[in-house]
Structures are given as structure tokens and as C-alpha cells.
Design an enzyme around this catalytic site. Structure first.
Site, mmCIF file in Angstrom:
data_model
loop_
_atom_site.group_PDB
_atom_site.id
_atom_site.type_symbol
_atom_site.label_atom_id
_atom_site.label_comp_id
_atom_site.label_asym_id
_atom_site.label_seq_id
_atom_site.Cartn_x
_atom_site.Cartn_y
_atom_site.Cartn_z
ATOM 1 N N GLY A 88 0.832 -1.194 0.000
ATOM 2 C CA GLY A 88 0.000 0.000 0.000
ATOM 3 C C GLY A 88 0.863 1.238 0.000
ATOM 4 N N GLY A 89 0.253 2.375 0.314
ATOM 5 C CA GLY A 89 0.972 3.633 0.297
ATOM 6 C C GLY A 89 2.100 3.689 1.307
ATOM 7 N N ASP A 212 -11.047 5.594 7.651
ATOM 8 C CA ASP A 212 -10.697 4.941 6.389
ATOM 9 C C ASP A 212 -11.270 3.534 6.321
ATOM 10 O OD1 ASP A 212 -9.566 5.091 3.848
ATOM 11 O OD2 ASP A 212 -7.745 4.074 4.498
#
Length: 389
Positions: A88-89, A212
Site C-alpha cells: 500500500g501507500g 478509512d
């Protein structure tokens, strides 16, 4: 931070830390302020944590274990590519094996998941600190357990319990023979578990807004128990005198509540909206955003909403992977709950406590379906006799 711990899907969810604000404004964080936060890391303590109680609890500190970089390098076989669970980021997540060092326990150990910061990541320091700050204090059966962390020089890593079934995202949207469609009862179990995790956050001593909520952040253990992961964007809720906090807009496209995207006003009802989106994904087996779908169907919420108000219409958008094997009444009630979570006015959305209660009621319908009156054995026998005469 948007990391899926199962096999990566073909069309991964957009990065969690995609700054939605970049569409609205060009506000960026100050790199120097990130650096100033690092000094706070040294206060983290080191020893094993407690097991979560059935209803969860908040502790001043769980005194997590501090791992050395050498330990985690060894556990992941030098972060070998074939040990990668997802990305992921923040960076990559690796599967690891932690050897037991206790006497008489040679050859035994524990499976772990190790999240390693990508040195080029724009998310890094703040999210790493946020994750540790929250998960060292919060313990609940439906929150992923953070076992410890590592901070050596520029190396930032987080160590979690290993979740055997990966993410909900991979089960719903993954492709190939290795990914099997989830049965209805398992989908409902996952929804209830995730809802309980959110409810706990919203009712903790100091309210936590997760910010999120999405399918890739719902991880599943070997029995498909759902656990919420990735607290890099979590934020404490407003004071008693306020209804929301105002903050820089961050999150994932398609899941973020419209009022939050438009104004930066964040509340627990923003999480409820995200939960409603995930309910739609559970029902339909489709991603909230997919540019590969036909025009008019690319935004799941906008496309599917008109189909949720009638059972006959709902059948048209139910996940084909269920092969029709689901209780129509229960599915319709889930659809109605999703609609309530997705209303535009935040105050009109249900609380997560109400969501949990509703899902538990729906579960009882799924487990104990009523036999339709016109399909009772007695009526069927009577019709058979009438036909024979």
C-alpha cells in the site's frame, strides 16, 4: 495506509492516503513538522501485550514489544519478494516467522505480518506514529492486534498478528481459482464483526474516528472473524461541546462521506457512511469505484441505490458468486440498512451501535428462516390430493 494482507487483487483499492483534499485544495503537510513528531516515539515501552477482553478495553499503554531490525529481517527471510502479502501507500507487508527463544521450544514460533515503511513513501512517519499510538491502547476482538514495532535509524516497521484469510477485499474482488466466493452467512459474520469493531471505537472512553473504513482494511482470521486494521488515519473525536472535528481531508475515493470531502468536517457518522459502502460491496461483490464498468455503473453507490428499495430489483444487483443461495428477506434488510448508512445528512445515519443491533437481528432471520405459508408441508399435501382427484 491501504494494505491488503491477502493476495493482491487485480484492481487494488486506491491508496488510503490519497489526499482527497488534493482535488479540493493543494494543501500539503510540512515536512519539518513530521520530523518534530519523531521525538515522541521514544516514549513507547517494550514488553508483551495483553489478550483482548471479549468486549474490548482501552489501556493507558499495552507496553508493546520493541523488535530489532535484525529480528524482523531474519523472520521475513531478508524481506524476500515471495514473502510479500500485499502493498500500500505505506510500503509492503511481509509474512514472517518469529522463532521462540524460550528453553525447550526449539522449532516452534509464531506467524506474523510485518509492515515495512517504503523510504520513498509520502505517508510514513505520521501514520506510523498514529498506528502505534492507537493500537498500543485499544484492544478488542475485532481490531487487529499490533504485537510491536521497530524503529532503527530510518527503518520503521510494525508487527501484527498474522491473519490467515487475508482481506475482505481480496475475497470479494480477487480473481482466479484460489479465491472462492464467500457464502452468505460468512459475509454477514464479517459485516457484524467489522461493525462491532467500529462501534467499540466510537464508544471508547475517548471517541475514535477511524476515517478509512473499506474492504481492504478488514482482515480475516482462519475462522473468518473480521478485524479492522490500519489506524494510520484514525483521529480522536470531537469534544462533548462539538459535533465534529475539522481536519485535512484524507481517505479513499468512494468510501469517504460526502460532507467530509466537501467541508473537512469529520465525525463518527463519516465512518458509518463508509460502512454503508462496504455493505453494498458485500451484497453485490463489486468495487465501489470501477472505471471498467459501463457508463452509469462506475460509481457503485450512485448506480445501485435505486435497486435497494425493492426485493425484486435487489436480485438484479446481488453478487452472482452467491449463485442465488441467500435468504432474500435478510438480504433486503441489509440493503435497507446500507441505504440508511448512506443518507446524505450525517445526523440521520444510524449509530454503529444501532447498526450492530440491526445486523444481529438480520443474522437471526438468516439462521431461522420462516417457511412461507403457501409452502407448508400440509398445504403441499392438500394440493397434491386435489390434483390426484
Amino acid at each position: 495506509m491501504g494494505i491488503c494482507w491477502g493476495s493482491p487483487a487485480d484492481n487494488p483499492t486506491p491508496s488510503t492516503s490519497a489526499h482527497l483534499s488534493s482535488v479540493i485544495s493543494q494543501t500539503t503537510s510540512n515536512t519539518a513538522s513530521r520530523g518534530s513528531n519523531i521525538s515522541g516515539y521514544s516514549r513507547f515501552s517494550a514488553s508483551s501485550g495483553d489478550e483482548p477482553s471479549p468486549n474490548g478495553h482501552v489501556s493507558p499503554s499495552f507496553n508493546m514489544r520493541i523488535f530489532s531490525f535484525a529480528e524482523l529481517k531474519s523472520a521475513t527471510k531478508n524481506f524476500r519478494p515471495d514473502m510479500v502479502l500485499g502493498e500500500g501507500g505505506f510500503g509492503k507487508v511481509f509474512k514472517g516467522w518469529l522463532e521462540e527463544k524460550a528453553p525447550g521450544k526449539s522449532g516452534s514460533g509464531t506467524l506474523i505480518a510485518v509492515k515495512k515503511l517504503n523510504s520513498e513513501s509520502m505517508q510514513g512517519f505520521e501514520e506510523w506514529q498514529c498506528e502505534v499510538n492507537f493500537l498500543e491502547r485499544l484492544s478488542h476482538p475485532h481490531l487487529v492486534k499490533l504485537l510491536g514495532y521497530c524503529w532503527e535509524d530510518k527503518e520503521l516497521l510494525l508487527v501484527y498478528e498474522f491473519m490467515q484469510k487475508g482481506s475482505l477485499e481480496n475475497h470479494l474482488f480477487g480473481r482466479g481459482c484460489a479465491v472462492q466466493s464467500l457464502e452468505w452467512n460468512i459475509r454477514l459474520k464479517i459485516a457484524i464483526g467489522a461493525a462491532k469493531g467500529l462501534c467499540f471505537l466510537h464508544t471508547a472512553n475517548k471517541q475514535v474516528i477511524y476515517r478509512d473504513f473499506k474492504a481492504s482494511n478488514i482482515l480475516l482470521d482462519g475462522s473468518y472473524n473480521a478485524k479492522i486494521s490500519d489506524f494510520g488515519l484514525a483521529k480522536f473525536g470531537p469534544s462533548a461541546s462539538k459535533s465534529h472535528v475539522t481536519t485535512r481531508v484524507m481517505g479513499t475515493y468512494g468510501y469517504a462521506a460526502p460532507e467530509y470531502v466537501a467541508t473537512g468536517h469529520l465525525s463518527v457518522k463519516s465512518d458509518v457512511y463508509g460502512f454503508g459502502v462496504v455493505l453494498l460491496e458485500i451484497l453485490t461483490g463489486l468495487r465501489t469505484l470501477d472505471p471498467n464498468r459501463p457508463s452509469g455503473q462506475q460509481n457503485l453507490v450512485e448506480w445501485v441505490k435505486p435497486y435497494l428499495s425493492e426485493r425484486r430489483k435487489l436480485r438484479k444487483v446481488m453478487d452472482q458468486g452467491l449463485d442465488g443461495k441467500y435468504p432474500p428477506k435478510a438480504a433486503f434488510r441489509v440493503a435497507q440498512l446500507a441505504l440508511k448508512c448512506l443518507v446524505l445528512e450525517p445526523k440521520n445515519r444510524p449509530s454503529m451501535k444501532e447498526v450492530v443491533e440491526t445486523l444481529e437481528q438480520i443474522k437471526s432471520i438468516s439462521e431461522n428462516p420462516k417457511v412461507p405459508r403457501n409452502h407448508s408441508p400440509r398445504r403441499a399435501t392438500r394440493r397434491h390430493k386435489e390434483r390426484s382427484h
